[in-house]
Design an enzyme around this catalytic site. Structure first.
Site, short mmCIF file in Angstrom:
data_model
loop_
_atom_site.label_atom_id
_atom_site.label_comp_id
_atom_site.label_asym_id
_atom_site.label_seq_id
_atom_site.Cartn_x
_atom_site.Cartn_y
_atom_site.Cartn_z
N ASP A 61 43.96 70.80 5.65
CA ASP A 61 44.10 71.44 4.35
C ASP A 61 44.95 70.56 3.44
O ASP A 61 46.00 70.05 3.86
CB ASP A 61 44.77 72.81 4.55
CG ASP A 61 44.67 73.71 3.35
OD1 ASP A 61 44.72 73.20 2.21
OD2 ASP A 61 44.57 74.94 3.54
N ILE A 62 44.51 70.38 2.19
CA ILE A 62 45.31 69.58 1.25
C ILE A 62 46.65 70.23 0.93
O ILE A 62 47.53 69.59 0.36
CB ILE A 62 44.54 69.28 -0.05
CG1 ILE A 62 44.15 70.57 -0.79
CG2 ILE A 62 43.32 68.43 0.22
CD1 ILE A 62 43.58 70.33 -2.17
N ALA A 85 38.40 71.25 -3.50
CA ALA A 85 38.63 72.39 -4.39
C ALA A 85 37.67 73.51 -4.04
O ALA A 85 36.57 73.28 -3.54
CB ALA A 85 38.41 71.98 -5.85
N THR A 141 36.55 69.19 -13.99
CA THR A 141 35.29 69.75 -14.47
C THR A 141 35.35 69.99 -15.97
O THR A 141 36.42 70.27 -16.52
CB THR A 141 35.01 71.10 -13.76
OG1 THR A 141 33.92 71.77 -14.40
CG2 THR A 141 36.23 72.01 -13.82
N ASP A 142 34.18 69.94 -16.62
CA ASP A 142 34.15 70.24 -18.05
C ASP A 142 34.34 71.73 -18.32
O ASP A 142 34.53 72.13 -19.48
CB ASP A 142 32.86 69.73 -18.69
CG ASP A 142 31.60 70.45 -18.20
OD1 ASP A 142 31.70 71.23 -17.23
OD2 ASP A 142 30.53 70.23 -18.79
N GLU A 143 34.33 72.54 -17.27
CA GLU A 143 34.55 73.98 -17.47
C GLU A 143 35.95 74.29 -17.97
O GLU A 143 36.20 75.39 -18.47
CB GLU A 143 34.25 74.74 -16.18
CG GLU A 143 32.77 74.75 -15.83
CD GLU A 143 32.40 75.81 -14.82
OE1 GLU A 143 32.95 76.92 -14.88
OE2 GLU A 143 31.55 75.52 -13.96
N TYR A 169 38.37 80.18 -11.69
CA TYR A 169 38.05 78.82 -11.22
C TYR A 169 38.45 77.78 -12.26
O TYR A 169 39.21 76.85 -11.97
CB TYR A 169 36.56 78.70 -10.91
CG TYR A 169 36.10 77.25 -10.86
CD1 TYR A 169 36.65 76.36 -9.94
CD2 TYR A 169 35.13 76.78 -11.75
CE1 TYR A 169 36.24 75.04 -9.90
CE2 TYR A 169 34.71 75.46 -11.72
CZ TYR A 169 35.28 74.58 -10.79
OH TYR A 169 34.88 73.27 -10.77
N LYS A 173 41.46 74.84 -12.19
CA LYS A 173 41.23 73.41 -12.37
C LYS A 173 42.01 72.86 -13.56
O LYS A 173 42.53 71.74 -13.52
CB LYS A 173 39.73 73.14 -12.54
CG LYS A 173 38.91 73.38 -11.30
CD LYS A 173 39.28 72.45 -10.14
CE LYS A 173 38.80 71.04 -10.39
NZ LYS A 173 39.05 70.15 -9.19
N PRO A 224 17.55 84.74 -9.71
CA PRO A 224 18.63 85.40 -10.45
C PRO A 224 19.00 84.65 -11.72
O PRO A 224 19.08 83.41 -11.73
CB PRO A 224 19.80 85.39 -9.44
CG PRO A 224 19.51 84.23 -8.55
CD PRO A 224 18.01 84.15 -8.44
#
Length: 259
Positions: A61-62, A85, A141-143, A169, A173, A224
């Protein structure tokens, strides 16, 4: 020889990056893979790579400070590439705490272990000095930028776009990115950050959109659709992403963010 510590390399993007490194650099490389092997990690994806003499696999685990510190003590790591992640939005809504623990505390532990291993004292002005040629790449991430309006196709995210998260999430990040930046500014740690759009390609976990749609279609199951189906996504082939990460690791400027 360059020595890498690649976390999360049994996952989708990490596995592709490991394969890319070994193919491109042949003998001039050594890679320590650290992966917890959660539900999204598949050791079978990298079975040939971990049998390679240039690779050492460590299950862990990190967040485990002792384990990560021992990796740095045993191997003179030049580059850290932190893929590890929790990354599924729906899972983050169901269990936010897991995402905060892995994505924030795990990243902080990785940064701290790198800082301690690479630290070489202070210069004449009292600024911290680190071993030459080291770099920590936080893969993001771009999120973290949130959403763009559908009626403004002219708008694009840039590296200067303010962070505006919309899920546990993406928030986790963004927090990890801010920590990476803080370690750069506060401690002088050689950090860079990359932010990618949605990836697709081989070895992707089947809960993600493209493989999920393919598997459902082949099984004649419903497809979906998120919300009312209005969302638009930007897609990046994982092989192109791996080439970009390699460029950032080897040529990126310390302290920069790269979309």
């Amino acid at each position: 020889m360059k020595r890498y510590l690649v976390t999360g390399a049994a996952g989708f993007i990490g596995a592709n990056f490991l394969k890319y490194l070994l193919k491109k650099y042949e003998e001039d490389i050594y890679v320590v893979v650290l992966d917890k092997l959660t539900y999204a990690g598949n050791l079978g994806t990298i079975k040939d790579e971990i049998a390679d003499s240039r690779v050492r696999f460590v299950k862990g685990d990190i967040r485990n400070a002792e384990l990560v510190a021992n990796i740095f003590a045993e191997t003179d790591i030049d580059y850290v590439v932190n893929f590890a992640a929790e990354s599924h939005v729906d899972r983050s809504i169901a269990n936010p705490q897991l995402f905060l623990e892995t994505n924030i505390l795990g990243t902080q532990n990785m940064l701290d272990c790198a800082r301690k291993a690479w630290y070489r004292g202070k210069d004449s002005e009292g600024k911290p000095l680190y071993a030459e040629g080291k770099k920590f790449l936080q893969v993001s991430t771009d999120e973290v930028y949130g959403d763009l309006p559908l009626d403004r196709p002219d708008l694009l995210f840039t590296e200067q776009t303010p962070l505006h998260t919309s899920s546990p999430y993406s928030s986790s990040k963004a927090a990890a990115d801010l920590l990476a930046g803080a370690y750069g500014r506060t401690y002088g740690l050689p950090v860079t950050i990359s932010r990618c759009s949605n990836n697709y390609g081989p070895y992707q976990f089947p809960e993600k959109l493209i493989p999920l749609m393919i598997v459902n279609a082949l099984a004649d199951r419903p497809l979906p659709v998120y919300g009312r189906g209005l969302n638009v996504r930007d897609w990046l082939y994982v092989g192109d992403h791996c080439r970009a990460i390699d460029l950032v690791v080897n040529h990126g400027r310390i302290g920069e963010v790269y979309n």
